[in-house]
Design a protein around this motif. Structure first.
Motif, PDB file in Angstrom:
ATOM      1  N   UNK A  42       0.724  -1.147  -0.044  1.00 34.02           N
ATOM      2  CA  UNK A  42       0.049  -0.102   0.076  1.00 34.02           C
ATOM      3  C   UNK A  42       0.792   1.229   0.269  1.00 34.02           C
ATOM      4  N   UNK A  43       1.539   1.507   1.036  1.00 35.76           N
ATOM      5  CA  UNK A  43       2.244   2.745   0.931  1.00 35.76           C
ATOM      6  C   UNK A  43       3.375   3.049  -0.061  1.00 35.76           C
ATOM      7  N   UNK A  44       3.337   4.305  -0.394  1.00 33.71           N
ATOM      8  CA  UNK A  44       4.739   4.509  -1.341  1.00 33.71           C
ATOM      9  C   UNK A  44       5.993   4.775  -1.000  1.00 33.71           C
ATOM     10  N   UNK A  45       6.039   4.605   0.289  1.00 30.70           N
ATOM     11  CA  UNK A  45       7.273   4.784   1.066  1.00 30.70           C
ATOM     12  C   UNK A  45       8.024   3.558   1.014  1.00 30.70           C
ATOM     13  N   UNK A  46       9.269   3.345   1.110  1.00 30.42           N
ATOM     14  CA  UNK A  46       9.807   2.254   1.009  1.00 30.42           C
ATOM     15  C   UNK A  46       9.943   1.593   2.659  1.00 30.42           C
ATOM     16  N   UNK A  47       9.690   0.217   2.732  1.00 30.03           N
ATOM     17  CA  UNK A  47       9.630  -0.345   4.020  1.00 30.03           C
ATOM     18  C   UNK A  47      10.581   0.224   5.082  1.00 30.03           C
ATOM     19  N   UNK A  48      11.786   0.347   4.693  1.00 32.61           N
ATOM     20  CA  UNK A  48      12.888   0.716   5.556  1.00 32.61           C
ATOM     21  C   UNK A  48      12.518   2.129   6.120  1.00 32.61           C
ATOM     22  N   UNK A  49      11.949   3.049   5.218  1.00 37.06           N
ATOM     23  CA  UNK A  49      11.647   4.410   5.559  1.00 37.06           C
ATOM     24  C   UNK A  49      10.244   4.438   6.627  1.00 37.06           C
ATOM     25  N   UNK A  50       9.486   3.251   6.463  1.00 37.46           N
ATOM     26  CA  UNK A  50       8.298   3.314   7.477  1.00 37.46           C
ATOM     27  C   UNK A  50       8.816   2.796   8.554  1.00 37.46           C
ATOM     28  N   UNK A  51       9.621   1.917   8.666  1.00 39.12           N
ATOM     29  CA  UNK A  51      10.255   1.468  10.034  1.00 39.12           C
ATOM     30  C   UNK A  51      11.615   1.501  10.244  1.00 39.12           C
ATOM     31  N   UNK A  52      11.985   2.695  10.325  1.00 40.03           N
ATOM     32  CA  UNK A  52      13.576   3.028  10.201  1.00 40.03           C
ATOM     33  C   UNK A  52      14.332   2.153  11.394  1.00 40.03           C
ATOM     34  N   UNK A  53      13.681   2.173  12.648  1.00 39.18           N
ATOM     35  CA  UNK A  53      14.436   1.330  13.513  1.00 39.18           C
ATOM     36  C   UNK A  53      13.973  -0.029  14.036  1.00 39.18           C
ATOM     37  N   UNK A  54      12.856  -0.497  14.082  1.00 34.47           N
ATOM     38  CA  UNK A  54      12.241  -1.400  14.565  1.00 34.47           C
ATOM     39  C   UNK A  54      11.207  -1.890  13.625  1.00 34.47           C
ATOM     40  N   UNK A  55      10.809  -3.183  13.403  1.00 32.51           N
ATOM     41  CA  UNK A  55       9.826  -3.717  12.805  1.00 32.51           C
ATOM     42  C   UNK A  55       8.350  -4.126  13.550  1.00 32.51           C
ATOM     43  N   UNK A  56       7.445  -3.745  13.214  1.00 28.66           N
ATOM     44  CA  UNK A  56       6.133  -4.237  14.035  1.00 28.66           C
ATOM     45  C   UNK A  56       6.170  -5.674  14.324  1.00 28.66           C
ATOM     46  N   UNK A  57       5.540  -6.007  15.379  1.00 24.69           N
ATOM     47  CA  UNK A  57       5.467  -7.461  15.916  1.00 24.69           C
ATOM     48  C   UNK A  57       4.008  -7.767  16.329  1.00 24.69           C
ATOM     49  N   UNK A  58       3.805  -8.961  16.033  1.00 23.89           N
ATOM     50  CA  UNK A  58       2.393  -9.330  16.804  1.00 23.89           C
ATOM     51  C   UNK A  58       2.435 -10.808  17.420  1.00 23.89           C
ATOM     52  N   UNK A  59       1.671 -11.019  18.623  1.00 20.82           N
ATOM     53  CA  UNK A  59       1.751 -12.311  19.169  1.00 20.82           C
ATOM     54  C   UNK A  59       0.240 -12.489  19.440  1.00 20.82           C
ATOM     55  N   UNK A  60      -0.265 -13.865  19.015  1.00 17.57           N
ATOM     56  CA  UNK A  60      -1.876 -14.205  19.121  1.00 17.57           C
ATOM     57  C   UNK A  60      -1.685 -15.230  20.344  1.00 17.57           C
ATOM     58  N   UNK A  61      -2.690 -14.904  21.380  1.00 15.50           N
ATOM     59  CA  UNK A  61      -3.031 -15.607  22.423  1.00 15.50           C
ATOM     60  C   UNK A  61      -4.399 -16.280  22.351  1.00 15.50           C
ATOM     61  N   UNK A  62      -4.117 -17.660  22.258  1.00 16.44           N
ATOM     62  CA  UNK A  62      -5.407 -18.585  21.722  1.00 16.44           C
ATOM     63  C   UNK A  62      -6.371 -18.567  23.153  1.00 16.44           C
ATOM     64  N   UNK A  63      -6.061 -18.646  24.029  1.00 17.70           N
ATOM     65  CA  UNK A  63      -7.218 -18.936  25.340  1.00 17.70           C
ATOM     66  C   UNK A  63      -7.921 -17.462  25.413  1.00 17.70           C
ATOM     67  N   UNK A  64      -7.282 -16.437  25.514  1.00 21.85           N
ATOM     68  CA  UNK A  64      -8.064 -15.150  25.721  1.00 21.85           C
ATOM     69  C   UNK A  64      -8.289 -14.313  24.552  1.00 21.85           C
TER      70      UNK A  64
END
Length: 142
Positions: A42-64
Motif C-alpha cells: 500500500x504505502x509508497x514509502x519504502x519499507x525501511x523508511x516506514x520502520x527505520x528502527x524496529x519492525x512491527x510485531x504481533x503475538x496471538x494468545x489462543x485462550x484469551x
C-alpha cells in the motif's frame, strides 16, 4: 448404484473433513510465536523508511483471543476472532504514547483494521489479507 452413492458420500466427507482440519491447523500455527512484519502493501514509502528502527510485531494468545505487539515504536493490545481462515482484528485499545518516526505506525494500524483473512504459506510466513490479497507478511521470531 447404492455402492456408488455410499462411495461418493464417504469421499465427500473425507474432503470436507480435511479442509476443516487444515483450517484448524493454520489457526493453531498462529499461537506460541511472535511474528515480525517483513512486508506491507500500500504505502509508497519504502519499507525501511516506514520502520527505520524496529519492525512491527504481533503475538496471538489462543485462550484469551488477544493480540499483543508493537507498531515498531509503541506497544498495543487488542482482541480478535477466527472462523476458519477468516479473522476479525478489533481496533487496538491501550497503547503506549511514544513519538514515532517514519509514519509506519499509522500505516500498520490502519492496515490491521482492514484485515479479514489469514494464511500461513509453505515458507511458514503469516499472511494477513484483505479478501484474498496479501497486505502484510510476517515471519516467526523467537
Amino acid at each position: 448404484m447404492k455402492k456408488y452413492v455410499l462411495l461418493l458420500s464417504v469421499f465427500l466427507f473425507m474432503v470436507l473433513n480435511s479442509c476443516t482440519a487444515s483450517k484448524t491447523a493454520a489457526a493453531k500455527n498462529l499461537y506460541g510465536a511472535t511474528w515480525e512484519l517483513e512486508y506491507i502493501s500500500g504505502p509508497r514509502i519504502a519499507f525501511e523508511g516506514l520502520f527505520p528502527e524496529n519492525k512491527p510485531q504481533i503475538t496471538f494468545t489462543e485462550n484469551e483471543k488477544k493480540i499483543n505487539g508493537t507498531t515498531s515504536c509503541n506497544g498495543y493490545g487488542t482482541s480478535f476472532t477466527i472462523d476458519g481462515n477468516t479473522i476479525k482484528i478489533e481496533q487496538p485499545g491501550a497503547m503506549t504514547m511514544r513519538y514515532c518516526e517514519g509514519g509506519g505506525e499509522n500505516v500498520f494500524l490502519q492496515t490491521m483494521e482492514k484485515i479479514n483473512k489469514f494464511s500461513i504459506d509453505n515458507e511458514h510466513k503469516l499472511n494477513l489479507m484483505i479478501d484474498n490479497v496479501p497486505m502484510m507478511r510476517f515471519k516467526k521470531v523467537n
